[in-house]
Design an enzyme around this catalytic site. Structure first.
Site, mmCIF file in Angstrom:
data_model
loop_
_atom_site.group_PDB
_atom_site.id
_atom_site.type_symbol
_atom_site.label_atom_id
_atom_site.label_comp_id
_atom_site.label_asym_id
_atom_site.label_seq_id
_atom_site.Cartn_x
_atom_site.Cartn_y
_atom_site.Cartn_z
ATOM 1 N N HIS A 22 0.834 -1.199 0.000
ATOM 2 C CA HIS A 22 0.000 0.000 0.000
ATOM 3 C C HIS A 22 0.870 1.251 0.000
ATOM 4 O O HIS A 22 1.708 1.435 0.891
ATOM 5 C CB HIS A 22 -0.891 -0.008 1.242
ATOM 6 C CG HIS A 22 -1.801 1.169 1.364
ATOM 7 N ND1 HIS A 22 -1.847 1.967 2.478
ATOM 8 C CD2 HIS A 22 -2.709 1.692 0.499
ATOM 9 C CE1 HIS A 22 -2.743 2.919 2.314
ATOM 10 N NE2 HIS A 22 -3.282 2.784 1.123
ATOM 11 N N GLU A 49 0.502 -0.690 -4.770
ATOM 12 C CA GLU A 49 -0.506 0.348 -5.003
ATOM 13 C C GLU A 49 0.118 1.693 -4.693
ATOM 14 O O GLU A 49 0.942 1.816 -3.776
ATOM 15 C CB GLU A 49 -1.717 0.096 -4.082
ATOM 16 C CG GLU A 49 -2.853 1.088 -4.232
ATOM 17 C CD GLU A 49 -2.760 2.268 -3.268
ATOM 18 O OE1 GLU A 49 -3.620 3.170 -3.356
ATOM 19 O OE2 GLU A 49 -1.817 2.301 -2.438
ATOM 20 N N ASP A 51 -0.806 6.306 -5.246
ATOM 21 C CA ASP A 51 -1.756 7.345 -5.636
ATOM 22 C C ASP A 51 -1.107 8.303 -6.624
ATOM 23 O O ASP A 51 0.067 8.648 -6.481
ATOM 24 C CB ASP A 51 -2.202 8.145 -4.411
ATOM 25 C CG ASP A 51 -2.715 7.257 -3.302
ATOM 26 O OD1 ASP A 51 -3.805 6.701 -3.456
ATOM 27 O OD2 ASP A 51 -2.010 7.108 -2.273
ATOM 28 N N HIS A 64 -0.806 11.591 -2.060
ATOM 29 C CA HIS A 64 -2.128 11.200 -1.584
ATOM 30 C C HIS A 64 -3.008 12.368 -1.171
ATOM 31 O O HIS A 64 -4.193 12.407 -1.509
ATOM 32 C CB HIS A 64 -1.991 10.240 -0.396
ATOM 33 C CG HIS A 64 -3.305 9.798 0.171
ATOM 34 N ND1 HIS A 64 -3.988 10.525 1.145
ATOM 35 C CD2 HIS A 64 -4.082 8.729 -0.103
ATOM 36 C CE1 HIS A 64 -5.110 9.906 1.443
ATOM 37 N NE2 HIS A 64 -5.204 8.822 0.698
ATOM 38 N N GLU A 135 -3.855 4.183 -8.317
ATOM 39 C CA GLU A 135 -5.096 4.830 -7.895
ATOM 40 C C GLU A 135 -5.110 6.278 -8.382
ATOM 41 O O GLU A 135 -4.218 7.063 -8.062
ATOM 42 C CB GLU A 135 -5.263 4.806 -6.384
ATOM 43 C CG GLU A 135 -6.579 5.487 -5.972
ATOM 44 C CD GLU A 135 -6.837 5.509 -4.486
ATOM 45 O OE1 GLU A 135 -7.712 6.312 -4.072
ATOM 46 O OE2 GLU A 135 -6.186 4.754 -3.745
#
Length: 266
Positions: A22, A49, A51, A64, A135
């Site tokens: 993450h 993952e 952002d 983020h 993301e």
């Protein structure tokens, strides 16, 4: 690692890993940095993952929050800062304190702890043989633009002989752009709880996976989603016991800040 027939219905086929880092590996190195991606690879995961947001001059970077303060200590909003300014920022601000550490573990001032561009991140991913879950994390009003810029750059940089990135977002407008610009790439719909209209949403954006908050994931919902042909991922799972319970519910993928706690399969 198979992706099946990209023309299949009701969704693009997707085989998620059991464990995914993450924001790279958020608890092991400063989030959304190259250092964090490297830490995830060292912990043994093959997927990460992160952002993506846009700077004021439209450059996609890994970040983020809407504001710069939490991870860089700088004032102002990402959407108002040009890339040259953002690129100079150290994203390890407060990392040690957030995890109860006495020191920053030597991250402060390191080049791989600056806010990275998407372009240099792709180079890092390819070097480490990692597959990304990208993301789309737009500032308000920029969902479509963020998705468009991000996906166009990814399409230009990502090799055809590699498994394609998974494009995920809470923003349905971003998923619509992803479907239009990269129809053969898998998409993931993010939500806190399983949406009542998940079937319609997944079909509309031709998603391959549904990503839910781990504490709000119910076994019955997982069973229905998987029976419909979709994969299920949960975020952000940092405890091994909780991870085992979620896998017992039928969850496919645990997205975690602590991939070092999940060696191999559970």
């Amino acid at each position: 690692m198979g992706y099946g027939d990209m023309t299949s219905t009701p969704a693009l086929s997707l085989q998620l890993p059991q464990i995914m880092g993450h924001r790279g590996a958020k608890a092991l190195a400063p989030e959304n940095t190259l250092a964090s991606i490297k830490a995830a690879a060292e912990a043994g995961v093959r997927w990460v993952e992160f952002d993506v947001m846009l700077t004021a001059d439209g450059v996609p970077v890994l970040f983020h929050d809407e504001t710069l303060k939490r991870t860089t200590g700088a004032a102002g909003a990402m959407a108002e800062a040009p890339f040259a300014e953002v690129r100079s920022l150290d994203a390890s601000h407060g990392f040690g304190r957030r995890y109860g550490l006495r020191a920053e573990r030597g991250f402060r001032g390191r080049a791989d702890c600056r806010v990275p561009s998407l372009e240099e991140t792709v180079a890092c991913l390819l070097d480490l043989n990692l597959t990304p879950n990208v993301e789309i994390k737009p500032t308000p009003g920029l969902a479509e633009k963020t998705a468009e810029v991000t996906i166009k750059q990814l399409r230009a940089l990502w090799p055809d002989d590699r498994p394609p990135p998974l494009i995920s977002s809470f923003q349905w407008d971003a998923l619509a752009v992803a479907k239009d610009l990269a129809p053969g790439w898998p998409r993931g719909l993010l939500a806190e709880d399983c949406p009542q209209d998940w079937r319609a949403a997944m079909a509309t954006y031709d998603c391959a996976s549904l990503h839910l908050h781990w504490r709000r994931t119910r076994k019955a919902d997982v069973a229905q989603v998987k029976a419909a042909g979709y994969a299920v991922a949960v975020y952000t799972v940092n405890g091994v016991r909780a991870g085992r319970r979620l896998l017992d519910k039928g969850v496919d993928c645990l997205i975690t800040d602590r991939p070092d706690r999940f060696p191999g399969s559970l």
